[in-house]
Design an enzyme around this catalytic site. Structure first.
Site, mmCIF file in Angstrom:
data_model
loop_
_atom_site.group_PDB
_atom_site.id
_atom_site.type_symbol
_atom_site.label_atom_id
_atom_site.label_comp_id
_atom_site.label_asym_id
_atom_site.label_seq_id
_atom_site.Cartn_x
_atom_site.Cartn_y
_atom_site.Cartn_z
ATOM 1 N N ASP A 182 5.904 -13.029 3.186
ATOM 2 C CA ASP A 182 4.826 -12.716 2.507
ATOM 3 C C ASP A 182 3.818 -13.587 2.592
ATOM 4 O OD1 ASP A 182 2.616 -13.147 0.434
ATOM 5 O OD2 ASP A 182 4.246 -12.153 -1.179
ATOM 6 N N LYS A 207 -5.274 -9.487 -1.941
ATOM 7 C CA LYS A 207 -6.274 -11.277 -2.262
ATOM 8 C C LYS A 207 -7.440 -11.618 -1.496
ATOM 9 C CE LYS A 207 -3.124 -10.784 -5.293
ATOM 10 N NZ LYS A 207 -1.505 -11.330 -5.265
HETATM 11 C C1 LIG Z 1 -0.563 -10.929 -5.260
HETATM 12 C C2 LIG Z 1 0.473 -10.956 -5.026
HETATM 13 C C3 LIG Z 1 1.517 -9.387 -4.079
HETATM 14 C C4 LIG Z 1 1.149 -8.979 -5.200
HETATM 15 O O1 LIG Z 1 0.070 -7.663 -4.555
HETATM 16 P P1 LIG Z 1 -0.656 -6.491 -5.407
HETATM 17 O O2 LIG Z 1 -1.769 -6.067 -4.642
HETATM 18 O O3 LIG Z 1 -1.045 -6.844 -6.570
HETATM 19 O O4 LIG Z 1 0.516 -5.460 -4.859
HETATM 20 C C5 LIG Z 1 2.026 -10.163 -3.297
HETATM 21 N N1 LIG Z 1 2.727 -11.693 -2.720
HETATM 22 C C6 LIG Z 1 1.642 -12.503 -3.445
HETATM 23 C C7 LIG Z 1 1.375 -13.443 -2.976
HETATM 24 C C8 LIG Z 1 0.462 -11.727 -3.725
HETATM 25 O O5 LIG Z 1 0.240 -13.286 -5.039
#
Ligand SMILES: *Cc1c(COP(=O)(O)O)cnc(C)c1O
Length: 391
Positions: A182, A207
């Site tokens: 991630d 984000k």
């Molecule tokens: C927000 C987030 C996600 C998930 O993303 P969404 O678009 O809200 O489903 C995954 N990993 C991290 C580190 C995040 O901050």
């Protein structure tokens, strides 16, 4: 080409679009074929795994534009777009798992990713072991014969612990595992997972790619070897992001480099100020020189984003409320990566099972936006005065 240039040139095709600068927003389900030959040809190309406009769900040039941008920046061979970051995580994990398999997931993973493992994956007889994010090469000892995926996230959610990704990737590959990361914190700009040995890199595009707090989107970039599994599972799950959201994501991403550099600078300034406050126990930000993850950050990352954590000295809930309730420039809520500053009280222990968080005080996660840092610090300064007055 440098990243700044790629962000401008990638995923654009004005010559085939009347000279219009940005890719058009294609709203599509049916794709028409003028002849039987054209239909057969299209089916053959689809079967061969070639990217093309076959059906709305499979993507249009609007989708391809975002895929190309993320892939050009982050690396990997191909990119799949999903309707959210969590859909990208779920779709990517499912791509490689079958009943009886085992996942190794960092204990500092985004909590809905943990829930996916503990709930959905376990229902299908896939087990998960959470590991200390700082484990490094010792991950070898946790890899079982049935371990299929080693999942990393750096810095980790809530506590911003760094991971030695090249060491973990090397150990995982020796035992034939897929390494999934991630990479949302760094965005495709400040970490290049494929150079660190990662096979699949996930972005919550929601984000920083989107950058304006108004769209949900996710992406997974994969190596040539990992791509067919990602592609196949996306086809099975029927993931399709809406064209307007995809458009906004590629549009937001054009300014990623200017935004991120400012988030980095502003974030560090506020983090350093917070570190000097007597009510702050610790600031968790890998770009701070005394952070335990600083050396890894310096070695593997090209910059920092505006998201970091702090832990306060123990104080009553009412004092924390006095701090956060009347902040003028910090909104309070989930998500981050937009242009605006946010603060979010959170409890790291809720989302950890093998590495308990040692501090008693309240954790506050900050996202530092594009406001002037003197204004942000003045707002926080007034907040800390309220906190102390309420003690
Ligand atoms: C927000 C987030 C996600 C998930 O993303 P969404 O678009 O809200 O489903 C995954 N990993 C991290 C580190 C995040 O901050």
């Amino acid at each position: 080409m440098k990243d700044e240039t790629k962000l401008v040139t990638s995923g654009r095709d004005p010559e085939n679009n009347h000279g219009v600068v940005n890719p058009p927003v294609y709203h599509a389900s049916t794709i028409l074929h003028p002849t039987l030959d054209a239909l057969d040809n299209s089916r053959e190309r689809r079967m061969a795994g070639e990217r093309g406009v076959y059906y709305g769900r499979k993507g249009t040039p609007t989708t391809f534009s975002l895929e190309d941008m993320v892939c050009d920046l982050e690396g990997g061979d191909r990119c799949q777009v999903y309707p959210s970051g969590l859909a990208a995580i779920a779709g990517s994990l499912l791509a490689f798992l079958k009943a009886g398999d085992h996942i190794l997931m960092t204990d500092a993973a985004y909590s809905p990713a943990r829930r996916f493992c503990n709930d959905l994956a376990s229902r299908y007889d896939v087990s998960t072991t959470f590991y200390d994010p700082a484990i490094g090469t010792a991950i070898t000892d946790l890899i079982q014969d049935n371990t299929r995926v080693v999942y990393v996230e750096a810095p980790g959610t809530a506590t911003f612990v760094m991971q030695d990704i090249p060491a973990i990737a090397e150990a995982a590959h020796k035992k034939g595992c897929i390494v999934m990361m991630d990479n949302t914190w760094a965005s495709p700009l400040f970490c290049k997972p494929f150079q660190l040995g990662v096979d699949v890199s996930i972005q919550a595009g929601t984000k920083y790619i989107v950058g304006h707090s108004d769209v949900m989107i996710g992406t997974s970039c994969a190596t040539k070897e990992a791509w067919p599994a990602i592609d196949n599972m996306a086809g099975l799950l029927g993931h399709a992001a809406g064209p307007d959201d995809v458009y906004l994501a590629q549009r937001g991403m054009r300014t990623l480099s200017v935004r991120l550099k400012q988030h980095w600078e502003n974030g560090l300034k506020v983090a350093e100020w917070l570190r000097g406050q007597d009510m702050v126990e610790v600031v968790m930000h890998p770009a701070l020189t005394n952070d335990p993850g600083h050396a890894l950050w310096k070695r593997d990352f090209l910059g920092a984003s505006g998201l970091f954590g702090t832990t306060l000295k123990p104080c009553p809930r009412s004092a924390i409320a006095a701090l956060v309730d009347d902040l003028e420039l910090f909104g309070m809520g989930a998500s981050w990566g937009g242009y605006e500053s946010l603060v979010l009280p959170q409890d790291p222990n809720i989302s950890r099972s093998v590495t308990p968080w040692p501090y008693e005080g309240q954790c506050l996660r900050f996202h530092i936006g594009l406001e002037d840092t003197d204004d942000l610090i003045a707002d926080l300064d007034a907040g800390f005065k309220r906190l102390k007055a309420a003690m």
